[in-house]
Design a protein around this motif. Sequence first.
Motif, PDB file in Angstrom:
ATOM      1  N   VAL A  62      23.726  16.501  -0.932  1.00 10.91           N
ATOM      2  CA  VAL A  62      23.251  17.619  -1.750  1.00 10.91           C
ATOM      3  C   VAL A  62      23.570  17.432  -3.239  1.00 10.91           C
ATOM      4  O   VAL A  62      22.712  17.651  -4.091  1.00 10.91           O
ATOM      5  CB  VAL A  62      23.804  18.971  -1.234  1.00 10.91           C
ATOM      6  N   VAL A  63      24.777  17.018  -3.573  1.00 11.75           N
ATOM      7  CA  VAL A  63      25.155  16.849  -4.979  1.00 11.75           C
ATOM      8  C   VAL A  63      24.299  15.771  -5.634  1.00 11.75           C
ATOM      9  O   VAL A  63      23.768  15.960  -6.730  1.00 11.75           O
ATOM     10  CB  VAL A  63      26.659  16.519  -5.111  1.00 11.75           C
ATOM     11  N   THR A  64      24.124  14.649  -4.952  1.00  9.92           N
ATOM     12  CA  THR A  64      23.304  13.566  -5.488  1.00  9.92           C
ATOM     13  C   THR A  64      21.846  13.988  -5.576  1.00  9.92           C
ATOM     14  O   THR A  64      21.147  13.651  -6.534  1.00  9.92           O
ATOM     15  CB  THR A  64      23.432  12.308  -4.607  1.00  9.92           C
ATOM     16  N   LEU A  65      21.376  14.730  -4.604  1.00  8.45           N
ATOM     17  CA  LEU A  65      20.005  15.237  -4.596  1.00  8.45           C
ATOM     18  C   LEU A  65      19.733  16.098  -5.823  1.00  8.45           C
ATOM     19  O   LEU A  65      18.767  15.876  -6.561  1.00  8.45           O
ATOM     20  CB  LEU A  65      19.760  16.031  -3.311  1.00  8.45           C
ATOM     21  N   VAL A  66      20.602  17.059  -6.066  1.00  9.35           N
ATOM     22  CA  VAL A  66      20.445  17.939  -7.229  1.00  9.35           C
ATOM     23  C   VAL A  66      20.560  17.133  -8.520  1.00  9.35           C
ATOM     24  O   VAL A  66      19.787  17.347  -9.463  1.00  9.35           O
ATOM     25  CB  VAL A  66      21.472  19.094  -7.188  1.00  9.35           C
ATOM     26  N   ASP A  67      21.474  16.183  -8.565  1.00 10.07           N
ATOM     27  CA  ASP A  67      21.643  15.346  -9.747  1.00 10.07           C
ATOM     28  C   ASP A  67      20.355  14.600 -10.077  1.00 10.07           C
ATOM     29  O   ASP A  67      19.925  14.555 -11.223  1.00 10.07           O
ATOM     30  CB  ASP A  67      22.793  14.361  -9.522  1.00 10.07           C
ATOM     31  N   ARG A  68      19.719  14.013  -9.081  1.00  7.93           N
ATOM     32  CA  ARG A  68      18.461  13.288  -9.317  1.00  7.93           C
ATOM     33  C   ARG A  68      17.331  14.226  -9.675  1.00  7.93           C
ATOM     34  O   ARG A  68      16.449  13.867 -10.450  1.00  7.93           O
ATOM     35  CB  ARG A  68      18.093  12.459  -8.103  1.00  7.93           C
ATOM     36  N   LEU A  69      17.335  15.407  -9.104  1.00 12.68           N
ATOM     37  CA  LEU A  69      16.282  16.367  -9.424  1.00 12.68           C
ATOM     38  C   LEU A  69      16.330  16.804 -10.885  1.00 12.68           C
ATOM     39  O   LEU A  69      15.298  16.935 -11.535  1.00 12.68           O
ATOM     40  CB  LEU A  69      16.383  17.605  -8.529  1.00 12.68           C
ATOM     41  N   VAL A  70      17.512  17.030 -11.407  1.00 10.81           N
ATOM     42  CA  VAL A  70      17.613  17.587 -12.759  1.00 10.81           C
ATOM     43  C   VAL A  70      17.770  16.534 -13.849  1.00 10.81           C
ATOM     44  O   VAL A  70      17.637  16.861 -15.032  1.00 10.81           O
ATOM     45  CB  VAL A  70      18.755  18.626 -12.864  1.00 10.81           C
ATOM     46  N   HIS A  71      18.005  15.272 -13.492  1.00 10.64           N
ATOM     47  CA  HIS A  71      18.264  14.240 -14.495  1.00 10.64           C
ATOM     48  C   HIS A  71      17.137  14.106 -15.508  1.00 10.64           C
ATOM     49  O   HIS A  71      17.345  14.174 -16.707  1.00 10.64           O
ATOM     50  CB  HIS A  71      18.547  12.896 -13.826  1.00 10.64           C
ATOM     51  N   ARG A  72      15.922  13.918 -15.044  1.00  8.74           N
ATOM     52  CA  ARG A  72      14.777  13.779 -15.949  1.00  8.74           C
ATOM     53  C   ARG A  72      13.816  14.947 -15.751  1.00  8.74           C
ATOM     54  O   ARG A  72      12.605  14.784 -15.835  1.00  8.74           O
ATOM     55  CB  ARG A  72      14.058  12.456 -15.681  1.00  8.74           C
ATOM     56  N   ALA A  73      14.348  16.106 -15.504  1.00 10.34           N
ATOM     57  CA  ALA A  73      13.522  17.248 -15.141  1.00 10.34           C
ATOM     58  C   ALA A  73      13.323  18.220 -16.291  1.00 10.34           C
ATOM     59  O   ALA A  73      14.101  18.269 -17.234  1.00 10.34           O
ATOM     60  CB  ALA A  73      14.164  17.997 -13.978  1.00 10.34           C
ATOM     61  N   GLU A  74      12.294  18.974 -16.137  1.00  7.07           N
ATOM     62  CA  GLU A  74      12.088  20.140 -16.976  1.00  7.07           C
ATOM     63  C   GLU A  74      12.248  21.332 -16.035  1.00  7.07           C
ATOM     64  O   GLU A  74      11.404  21.588 -15.183  1.00  7.07           O
ATOM     65  CB  GLU A  74      10.688  20.138 -17.584  1.00  7.07           C
ATOM     66  N   VAL A  75      13.370  22.013 -16.153  1.00  8.45           N
ATOM     67  CA  VAL A  75      13.670  23.140 -15.282  1.00  8.45           C
ATOM     68  C   VAL A  75      13.182  24.405 -15.961  1.00  8.45           C
ATOM     69  O   VAL A  75      13.552  24.704 -17.094  1.00  8.45           O
ATOM     70  CB  VAL A  75      15.188  23.237 -14.984  1.00  8.45           C
ATOM     71  N   ILE A  76      12.333  25.132 -15.260  1.00  8.68           N
ATOM     72  CA  ILE A  76      11.788  26.381 -15.779  1.00  8.68           C
ATOM     73  C   ILE A  76      12.298  27.508 -14.891  1.00  8.68           C
ATOM     74  O   ILE A  76      12.015  27.542 -13.694  1.00  8.68           O
ATOM     75  CB  ILE A  76      10.248  26.357 -15.775  1.00  8.68           C
ATOM     76  N   GLU A  77      13.074  28.391 -15.484  1.00  8.21           N
ATOM     77  CA  GLU A  77      13.610  29.520 -14.731  1.00  8.21           C
ATOM     78  C   GLU A  77      12.739  30.733 -14.990  1.00  8.21           C
ATOM     79  O   GLU A  77      12.517  31.121 -16.136  1.00  8.21           O
ATOM     80  CB  GLU A  77      15.045  29.802 -15.146  1.00  8.21           C
ATOM     81  N   ILE A  78      12.235  31.314 -13.919  1.00  8.28           N
ATOM     82  CA  ILE A  78      11.354  32.472 -14.024  1.00  8.28           C
ATOM     83  C   ILE A  78      12.101  33.692 -13.509  1.00  8.28           C
ATOM     84  O   ILE A  78      12.530  33.725 -12.352  1.00  8.28           O
ATOM     85  CB  ILE A  78      10.062  32.254 -13.215  1.00  8.28           C
ATOM     86  N   GLU A  79      12.280  34.653 -14.372  1.00  7.73           N
ATOM     87  CA  GLU A  79      12.928  35.907 -13.996  1.00  7.73           C
ATOM     88  C   GLU A  79      11.837  36.923 -13.670  1.00  7.73           C
ATOM     89  O   GLU A  79      11.278  37.550 -14.560  1.00  7.73           O
ATOM     90  CB  GLU A  79      13.790  36.431 -15.149  1.00  7.73           C
ATOM     91  N   ALA A  80      11.508  37.033 -12.401  1.00  2.00           N
ATOM     92  CA  ALA A  80      10.446  37.953 -11.988  1.00  2.00           C
ATOM     93  C   ALA A  80      10.663  38.335 -10.531  1.00  2.00           C
ATOM     94  O   ALA A  80      11.400  37.671  -9.804  1.00  2.00           O
ATOM     95  CB  ALA A  80       9.084  37.297 -12.160  1.00  2.00           C
ATOM     96  N   GLU A  81       9.971  39.394 -10.140  1.00  2.81           N
ATOM     97  CA  GLU A  81      10.032  39.792  -8.739  1.00  2.81           C
ATOM     98  C   GLU A  81       9.191  38.832  -7.905  1.00  2.81           C
ATOM     99  O   GLU A  81       8.224  38.249  -8.388  1.00  2.81           O
ATOM    100  CB  GLU A  81       9.506  41.221  -8.578  1.00  2.81           C
ATOM    101  N   SER A  82       9.534  38.715  -6.656  1.00  2.00           N
ATOM    102  CA  SER A  82       8.813  37.855  -5.741  1.00  2.00           C
ATOM    103  C   SER A  82       7.386  38.352  -5.550  1.00  2.00           C
ATOM    104  O   SER A  82       7.153  39.538  -5.268  1.00  2.00           O
ATOM    105  CB  SER A  82       9.529  37.830  -4.387  1.00  2.00           C
ATOM    106  N   TYR A  83       6.427  37.450  -5.679  1.00  2.00           N
ATOM    107  CA  TYR A  83       5.021  37.808  -5.475  1.00  2.00           C
ATOM    108  C   TYR A  83       4.793  38.215  -4.023  1.00  2.00           C
ATOM    109  O   TYR A  83       4.092  39.187  -3.745  1.00  2.00           O
ATOM    110  CB  TYR A  83       4.114  36.634  -5.848  1.00  2.00           C
ATOM    111  N   ARG A  84       5.385  37.481  -3.090  1.00  2.00           N
ATOM    112  CA  ARG A  84       5.206  37.807  -1.670  1.00  2.00           C
ATOM    113  C   ARG A  84       5.786  39.167  -1.337  1.00  2.00           C
ATOM    114  O   ARG A  84       5.213  39.935  -0.567  1.00  2.00           O
ATOM    115  CB  ARG A  84       5.841  36.727  -0.800  1.00  2.00           C
ATOM    116  N   LEU A  85       6.946  39.489  -1.925  1.00  2.00           N
ATOM    117  CA  LEU A  85       7.537  40.809  -1.702  1.00  2.00           C
ATOM    118  C   LEU A  85       6.651  41.898  -2.292  1.00  2.00           C
ATOM    119  O   LEU A  85       6.447  42.944  -1.681  1.00  2.00           O
ATOM    120  CB  LEU A  85       8.942  40.869  -2.306  1.00  2.00           C
ATOM    121  N   LYS A  86       6.097  41.641  -3.464  1.00  2.00           N
ATOM    122  CA  LYS A  86       5.205  42.600  -4.111  1.00  2.00           C
ATOM    123  C   LYS A  86       3.975  42.870  -3.237  1.00  2.00           C
ATOM    124  O   LYS A  86       3.583  44.016  -3.045  1.00  2.00           O
ATOM    125  CB  LYS A  86       4.781  42.065  -5.477  1.00  2.00           C
TER     126      LYS A  86
END
Length: 104
Positions: A62-86
């Motif tokens: 898991v630690v290595t997985l997350v490390d590789r995911l974020v190394h060259r990533a553009e992380v976009i955090e969306i603060e919103a309600e769930s569309y499926r819940l809506k």
Amino acid sequence: MVVSASPTPHGPDELEHRHDSRYADLLFEVVTRRYDAQKPLLLSTNKAFADWGQVFPHAACVVTLVDRLVHRAEVIEIEAESYRLKVLLSTVLDADGSLVDLAL
């Protein structure tokens, strides 16, 4: 023959329902192959990376997985309600906002 000038992103789906270390290993393999080939990977999650240990308990990668995911990533955090819940709430609430009896 089809030739594409732009890379095709890969987007695994429904990972949140796979609470098993073997699925973490499979995801790790996909991420590693895309990472090594410098190919795009599109991933969305409703879990913070810090919580991935709960999603994939007993997974050593898991630690290595997350490390590789974020190394060259553009992380976009969306603060919103769930569309499926809506959508769900819109189907179980009347126009006046009262709860519809789904047992009918």
